[in-house]
Scaffold this active site. Structure first.
Site, PDB file in Angstrom:
ATOM      1  N   HIS A  78      48.695  71.882 -87.732  1.00 46.81           N
ATOM      2  CA  HIS A  78      47.753  72.630 -86.893  1.00 46.81           C
ATOM      3  C   HIS A  78      48.236  72.731 -85.453  1.00 46.81           C
ATOM      4  CE1 HIS A  78      45.778  69.083 -84.947  1.00 46.81           C
ATOM      5  NE2 HIS A  78      45.960  68.477 -86.104  1.00 46.81           N
ATOM      6  N   ASP A  80      46.217  73.369 -82.630  1.00 46.73           N
ATOM      7  CA  ASP A  80      45.330  72.930 -81.550  1.00 46.73           C
ATOM      8  C   ASP A  80      45.468  71.440 -81.292  1.00 46.73           C
ATOM      9  OD1 ASP A  80      44.061  72.480 -84.105  1.00 46.73           O
ATOM     10  OD2 ASP A  80      42.190  72.072 -83.043  1.00 46.73           O
ATOM     11  N   GLU A 175      41.796  72.923 -86.052  1.00 47.69           N
ATOM     12  CA  GLU A 175      41.605  71.792 -86.967  1.00 47.69           C
ATOM     13  C   GLU A 175      40.798  70.688 -86.318  1.00 47.69           C
ATOM     14  OE1 GLU A 175      42.675  67.884 -88.905  1.00 47.69           O
ATOM     15  OE2 GLU A 175      42.909  68.551 -86.822  1.00 47.69           O
TER      16      GLU A 175
END
EC number: 3.4.11.4
Length: 408
Positions: A78, A80, A175
């Site tokens: 992910h 983020d 996420e």
């Protein structure tokens, strides 16, 4: 310095913090900027079908180079970083030949990464570490995973003699705020199974996680002047406190470990008139998970009888479930990952995830997805760090998994 490190150092300088309550998807513009960078890099490496969709998901394909049928494997990380701490203006520091003593992250602010507080640091004496400067998180969760996947993919593209089936990769947004799988198209991704590269210290291999729910509670009170409040005032703050104290006091994160579940109060905001409580509920076992949710309902019902209808409003919502129930039907993907670790000199550490990953939800969407280590420690805070050799081993494990399936 290894390519995986160069990539990682570059990636963490992009601010990609996700944001709770955002009305956009992804939740922050920084994630899209980073996604575009990754798309350009994947295209330069020569991958096929490199695509960034309207929701910020990056997907790409490495075509098979073997003639026989092998499964299509996915690798996912992910983009983020956690909103728990700033991920803007990250300044990674490289500590070479770590001496086993305190690491001064920030001299002016007296921020120290110490083995007294984090004893596992001692294990990395003599190794090279990457740390923060003490003012932000590092972003190894999960930019280390992205760097490791892309470095493994680069090896495949540059070494056509290395056997592999079709490989799918995906990088997801949001996420950290529980939305990483919300818009993920399993059918479009096209893998038979996948691995998230989103775990912690070297050797971690995880295919069990919490069942998870969130409880948002509103306590409605009645506010009148305290001088004339007798038999009239209903103080929502005191009722909220009563609710909190009706939960088992030992069943909180600070007192639980391993397979033990908990109730976690994340925030309280309020006044006499109204108080809002935000809880998460976690348990590995489905029956205990249901019992925890039922206890919340019973407490709300009891307080509504005691203080009047609609004093308590409870919004209880499941978030994700224990992926073990889905992974066990495809347990070969766990066994193969274990073998891959062993063959590259990593001792597997199979533990339950006291949290969740995109893979937990993806497993229930038809894509069984256990979790591999990144090598990082102390995620979501200023004391986050990652040993370089662990990142290099993560790349080796990814490549070995691919090889094992291609040569069966």
């Amino acid at each position: 310095m290894a390519k995986v490190v160069d990539r990682f150092i570059s990636y963490v300088k992009y601010s990609t913090t996700s944001k709770e309550g955002s009305e956009t998807f992804p939740s922050t513009e920084g994630q899209l900027k980073f996604a575009r960078l990754l798309v350009d890099e994947l295209k330069e490496l020569g991958l096929n079908n490199v695509h960034l969709d309207e929701y910020g998901y990056v997907m790409a394909t490495v075509p098979s180079n073997v003639d026989h049928k092998v499964p299509t494997i996915g690798f996912i990380a992910h983009m983020d970083t956690s909103p728990d701490m700033s991920g803007t203006n990250v300044k990674p520091q490289i500590v070479e030949n770590y001496n086993g003593k305190d690491i001064v992250l920030n001299k002016s602010k007296n921020i120290i990464l110490s083995p007294d507080n984090f004893p596992e640091l001692k294990k990395y004496t003599g190794k090279t570490l990457i740390t923060t400067d003490g003012t932000t998180l590092l972003g190894a969760d999960d930019k280390a995973g992205i760097a490791e996947i892309i470095t493994a993919v680069e090896h495949l593209m540059n070494n056509p003699e290395y056997p592999h089936g079709e490989i799918k990769i995906a990088f997801t947004p949001d996420e950290e705020i529980g939305q990483g799988a919300d818009k993920f198209r399993v059918d479009k991704f096209g893998a038979d199974f996948a691995y998230t590269v989103d775990g912690g210290p070297i050797g971690e291999l995880e295919y069990e996680n919490f069942n998870a729910a969130r409880a948002k509670i509103t306590v409605n009170g009645v506010n009148v002047h305290p001088g004339t409040a007798k038999n009239k005032m209903k103080n929502s703050l005191l009722i909220a406190n009563e609710l909190i104290n009706m939960l088992p006091p030992a069943e909180i994160p600070a007192h639980t470990e391993g397979y033990e579940g908990f109730f976690h109060l994340m925030s309280v905001t309020g006044s006499v008139e109204q108080t809002r409580l935000d809880f998460i509920i976690r348990d590995f076992y489905k029956n205990k998970f249901e019992e925890r949710k039922n206890l919340m309902v019973k407490i709300a019902d009891y307080l509504n009888v005691k203080y009047g209808e609609n004093t308590i409003t409870l919004n209880l919502k499941d978030q994700y479930y224990n992926m073990k129930e889905k992974i066990k039907e495809h347990i070969h993907i766990v066994y193969t990952a274990r073998r891959a670790m062993e063959e590259v000199g990593v001792t597997p550490r199979v533990n339950p995830i006291r949290g969740g990953t995109d893979g937990a939800r993806l497993s229930y969407m038809g894509l069984p997805t256990p979790n591999l280590f990144t090598g990082g420690h102390n995620f979501h805070g200023r004391y986050e760090y990652i040993p370089v050799f662990a990142m290099e081993k993560a790349v080796d494990v990814i490549l070995k998994i691919i090889e094992l399936y291609a040569t069966k």
